[in-house]
Write a protein that holds these residues in place. Structure first.
Motif, PDB file in Angstrom:
ATOM      1  N   LEU A  51      66.472 -19.144  67.917  1.00  0.00           N
ATOM      2  CA  LEU A  51      65.717 -19.147  69.168  1.00  0.00           C
ATOM      3  C   LEU A  51      64.240 -19.156  68.796  1.00  0.00           C
ATOM      4  CD1 LEU A  51      66.193 -18.584  72.374  1.00  0.00           C
ATOM      5  CD2 LEU A  51      65.317 -16.330  71.794  1.00  0.00           C
ATOM      6  N   ILE A  52      63.519 -20.168  69.242  1.00  0.00           N
ATOM      7  CA  ILE A  52      62.089 -20.273  68.990  1.00  0.00           C
ATOM      8  C   ILE A  52      61.379 -20.063  70.317  1.00  0.00           C
ATOM      9  CG2 ILE A  52      60.201 -21.692  68.098  1.00  0.00           C
ATOM     10  CD1 ILE A  52      62.359 -21.210  65.996  1.00  0.00           C
ATOM     11  N   PHE A  53      60.545 -19.027  70.378  1.00  0.00           N
ATOM     12  CA  PHE A  53      59.742 -18.748  71.567  1.00  0.00           C
ATOM     13  C   PHE A  53      58.292 -18.672  71.128  1.00  0.00           C
ATOM     14  CE2 PHE A  53      57.651 -15.481  74.268  1.00  0.00           C
ATOM     15  CZ  PHE A  53      57.589 -16.233  75.422  1.00  0.00           C
ATOM     16  N   ARG A  54      57.448 -19.532  71.730  1.00  0.00           N
ATOM     17  CA  ARG A  54      56.062 -19.676  71.299  1.00  0.00           C
ATOM     18  C   ARG A  54      56.061 -19.969  69.809  1.00  0.00           C
ATOM     19  NH1 ARG A  54      53.171 -14.570  74.080  1.00  0.00           N
ATOM     20  NH2 ARG A  54      54.075 -13.689  72.228  1.00  0.00           N
ATOM     21  N   GLU A  55      55.434 -19.142  69.004  1.00  0.00           N
ATOM     22  CA  GLU A  55      55.403 -19.377  67.560  1.00  0.00           C
ATOM     23  C   GLU A  55      56.333 -18.437  66.799  1.00  0.00           C
ATOM     24  OE1 GLU A  55      52.331 -18.642  69.223  1.00  0.00           O
ATOM     25  OE2 GLU A  55      52.085 -20.769  69.644  1.00  0.00           O
ATOM     26  N   THR A  56      57.260 -17.813  67.494  1.00  0.00           N
ATOM     27  CA  THR A  56      58.134 -16.823  66.886  1.00  0.00           C
ATOM     28  C   THR A  56      59.569 -17.322  66.876  1.00  0.00           C
ATOM     29  OG1 THR A  56      56.691 -15.091  67.751  1.00  0.00           O
ATOM     30  CG2 THR A  56      58.856 -14.406  66.981  1.00  0.00           C
ATOM     31  N   GLY A  57      60.224 -17.166  65.744  1.00  0.00           N
ATOM     32  CA  GLY A  57      61.620 -17.565  65.621  1.00  0.00           C
ATOM     33  C   GLY A  57      62.512 -16.356  65.435  1.00  0.00           C
TER      34      GLY A  57
ATOM     35  N   ASN B 141      59.098 -14.634  82.227  1.00  0.00           N
ATOM     36  CA  ASN B 141      59.995 -15.486  83.020  1.00  0.00           C
ATOM     37  C   ASN B 141      60.452 -16.699  82.223  1.00  0.00           C
ATOM     38  OD1 ASN B 141      59.994 -13.843  85.320  1.00  0.00           O
ATOM     39  ND2 ASN B 141      58.112 -14.770  86.079  1.00  0.00           N
ATOM     40  N   SER B 142      59.563 -17.219  81.400  1.00  0.00           N
ATOM     41  CA  SER B 142      59.899 -18.392  80.598  1.00  0.00           C
ATOM     42  C   SER B 142      60.917 -18.056  79.505  1.00  0.00           C
ATOM     43  CB  SER B 142      58.626 -18.969  79.984  1.00  0.00           C
ATOM     44  OG  SER B 142      58.898 -20.182  79.367  1.00  0.00           O
ATOM     45  N   VAL B 143      60.734 -16.928  78.832  1.00  0.00           N
ATOM     46  CA  VAL B 143      61.699 -16.533  77.801  1.00  0.00           C
ATOM     47  C   VAL B 143      63.021 -16.146  78.462  1.00  0.00           C
ATOM     48  CG1 VAL B 143      61.120 -14.082  77.531  1.00  0.00           C
ATOM     49  CG2 VAL B 143      61.963 -15.351  75.583  1.00  0.00           C
ATOM     50  N   LYS B 144      62.976 -15.601  79.670  1.00  0.00           N
ATOM     51  CA  LYS B 144      64.202 -15.302  80.409  1.00  0.00           C
ATOM     52  C   LYS B 144      64.985 -16.591  80.676  1.00  0.00           C
ATOM     53  CE  LYS B 144      66.009 -13.238  84.681  1.00  0.00           C
ATOM     54  NZ  LYS B 144      67.345 -13.347  84.149  1.00  0.00           N
ATOM     55  N   ASP B 145      64.279 -17.629  81.115  1.00  0.00           N
ATOM     56  CA  ASP B 145      64.927 -18.921  81.344  1.00  0.00           C
ATOM     57  C   ASP B 145      65.531 -19.459  80.046  1.00  0.00           C
ATOM     58  OD1 ASP B 145      65.399 -21.516  82.886  1.00  0.00           O
ATOM     59  OD2 ASP B 145      64.117 -22.194  81.231  1.00  0.00           O
ATOM     60  N   LEU B 146      64.792 -19.332  78.950  1.00  0.00           N
ATOM     61  CA  LEU B 146      65.267 -19.826  77.659  1.00  0.00           C
ATOM     62  C   LEU B 146      66.544 -19.103  77.228  1.00  0.00           C
ATOM     63  CD1 LEU B 146      64.695 -21.666  75.203  1.00  0.00           C
ATOM     64  CD2 LEU B 146      63.288 -19.817  74.282  1.00  0.00           C
ATOM     65  N   VAL B 147      66.556 -17.795  77.338  1.00  0.00           N
ATOM     66  CA  VAL B 147      67.726 -17.012  76.927  1.00  0.00           C
ATOM     67  C   VAL B 147      68.884 -17.222  77.900  1.00  0.00           C
ATOM     68  CG1 VAL B 147      68.602 -14.668  76.541  1.00  0.00           C
ATOM     69  CG2 VAL B 147      66.366 -15.325  75.640  1.00  0.00           C
TER      70      VAL B 147
ATOM     71  N   THR C  95      70.349 -20.657  77.300  1.00  0.00           N
ATOM     72  CA  THR C  95      71.074 -20.673  76.024  1.00  0.00           C
ATOM     73  C   THR C  95      72.434 -20.001  76.169  1.00  0.00           C
ATOM     74  OG1 THR C  95      68.996 -20.669  74.779  1.00  0.00           O
ATOM     75  CG2 THR C  95      70.978 -19.959  73.607  1.00  0.00           C
ATOM     76  N   LEU C  96      72.453 -18.811  76.765  1.00  0.00           N
ATOM     77  CA  LEU C  96      73.725 -18.103  76.954  1.00  0.00           C
ATOM     78  C   LEU C  96      74.674 -18.877  77.865  1.00  0.00           C
ATOM     79  CD1 LEU C  96      72.492 -14.405  77.224  1.00  0.00           C
ATOM     80  CD2 LEU C  96      73.979 -15.365  75.451  1.00  0.00           C
ATOM     81  N   PHE C  97      74.126 -19.498  78.911  1.00  0.00           N
ATOM     82  CA  PHE C  97      74.968 -20.287  79.812  1.00  0.00           C
ATOM     83  C   PHE C  97      75.646 -21.427  79.049  1.00  0.00           C
ATOM     84  CE2 PHE C  97      75.613 -23.966  82.550  1.00  0.00           C
ATOM     85  CZ  PHE C  97      76.456 -23.424  83.512  1.00  0.00           C
TER      86      PHE C  97
ATOM     87  N   SER D 146      58.417 -23.361  76.808  1.00  0.00           N
ATOM     88  CA  SER D 146      57.991 -22.292  75.901  1.00  0.00           C
ATOM     89  C   SER D 146      58.780 -22.216  74.601  1.00  0.00           C
ATOM     90  CB  SER D 146      58.107 -20.939  76.593  1.00  0.00           C
ATOM     91  OG  SER D 146      57.195 -20.866  77.654  1.00  0.00           O
ATOM     92  N   GLY D 147      59.903 -22.894  74.541  1.00  0.00           N
ATOM     93  CA  GLY D 147      60.687 -22.777  73.318  1.00  0.00           C
ATOM     94  C   GLY D 147      61.961 -23.590  73.335  1.00  0.00           C
ATOM     95  N   THR D 148      62.785 -23.305  72.353  1.00  0.00           N
ATOM     96  CA  THR D 148      64.036 -24.024  72.187  1.00  0.00           C
ATOM     97  C   THR D 148      65.055 -23.126  71.506  1.00  0.00           C
ATOM     98  OG1 THR D 148      65.032 -26.071  71.338  1.00  0.00           O
ATOM     99  CG2 THR D 148      63.391 -25.008  69.930  1.00  0.00           C
ATOM    100  N   SER D 149      66.312 -23.488  71.640  1.00  0.00           N
ATOM    101  CA  SER D 149      67.375 -22.799  70.914  1.00  0.00           C
ATOM    102  C   SER D 149      68.302 -23.862  70.344  1.00  0.00           C
ATOM    103  CB  SER D 149      68.140 -21.843  71.834  1.00  0.00           C
ATOM    104  OG  SER D 149      68.766 -22.554  72.881  1.00  0.00           O
TER     105      SER D 149
END
Length: 118
Positions: free
Chosen positions: A31-37, A93-99, A102-104, A12-15
């Motif tokens: 942090l890019i999630f879907r089409e939002t940065g 759930n996907s943005v939770k995994d991304l964040v 990233t924090l980890f 769903s995204g990248t950081s």
């Protein structure tokens, strides 16, 4: 195109950190999630993580429904008071995994190259 140092990614995204003149600018994370940065400090990223956790708690009302994961949209607050995102439970759930990822990685790098160095 500017150079980046990737931190974490999923479907769903990248950081990543931006690089400026071959130096990594690590005071903020893109942090890019879907089409939002979003361009967050570490503290704002932690606040966003709390917003995600709160949204998960508030939206567990349809746990037995097979369609909930994809059909229903919830408002996800962000550290930017003017911006909320409409997300499904699957996207949440996907943005939770991304964040979380990233924090980890940021915390691990802070430890390895900070307090953990002898």
């Amino acid at each position: 195109m500017k150079e980046i140092k990737q931190i974490y990614y999923n479907d769903s995204g990248t950081s990543f950190y931006w690089k400026k003149e071959d130096e990594v600018v690590s005071d903020k994370v893109q942090l890019i999630f879907r089409e939002t940065g979003f361009y967050f400090t570490k503290h704002e990223l932690q606040v966003f993580n709390c917003c995600i956790e709160e949204s998960i708690k508030l939206n567990k009302c349809c746990d037995n429904c097979e369609l909930k994961i994809k059909c229903h949209k919830f408002l996800l607050k962000t550290p930017c008071s003017q911006i909320d995102l409409a997300v499904s439970m699957e996207e949440l759930n996907s943005v939770k995994d991304l964040v979380d990822g990233t924090l980890f990685k940021i915390n691990l790098e802070d430890y390895l190259f900070g307090v953990g160095m002898n």
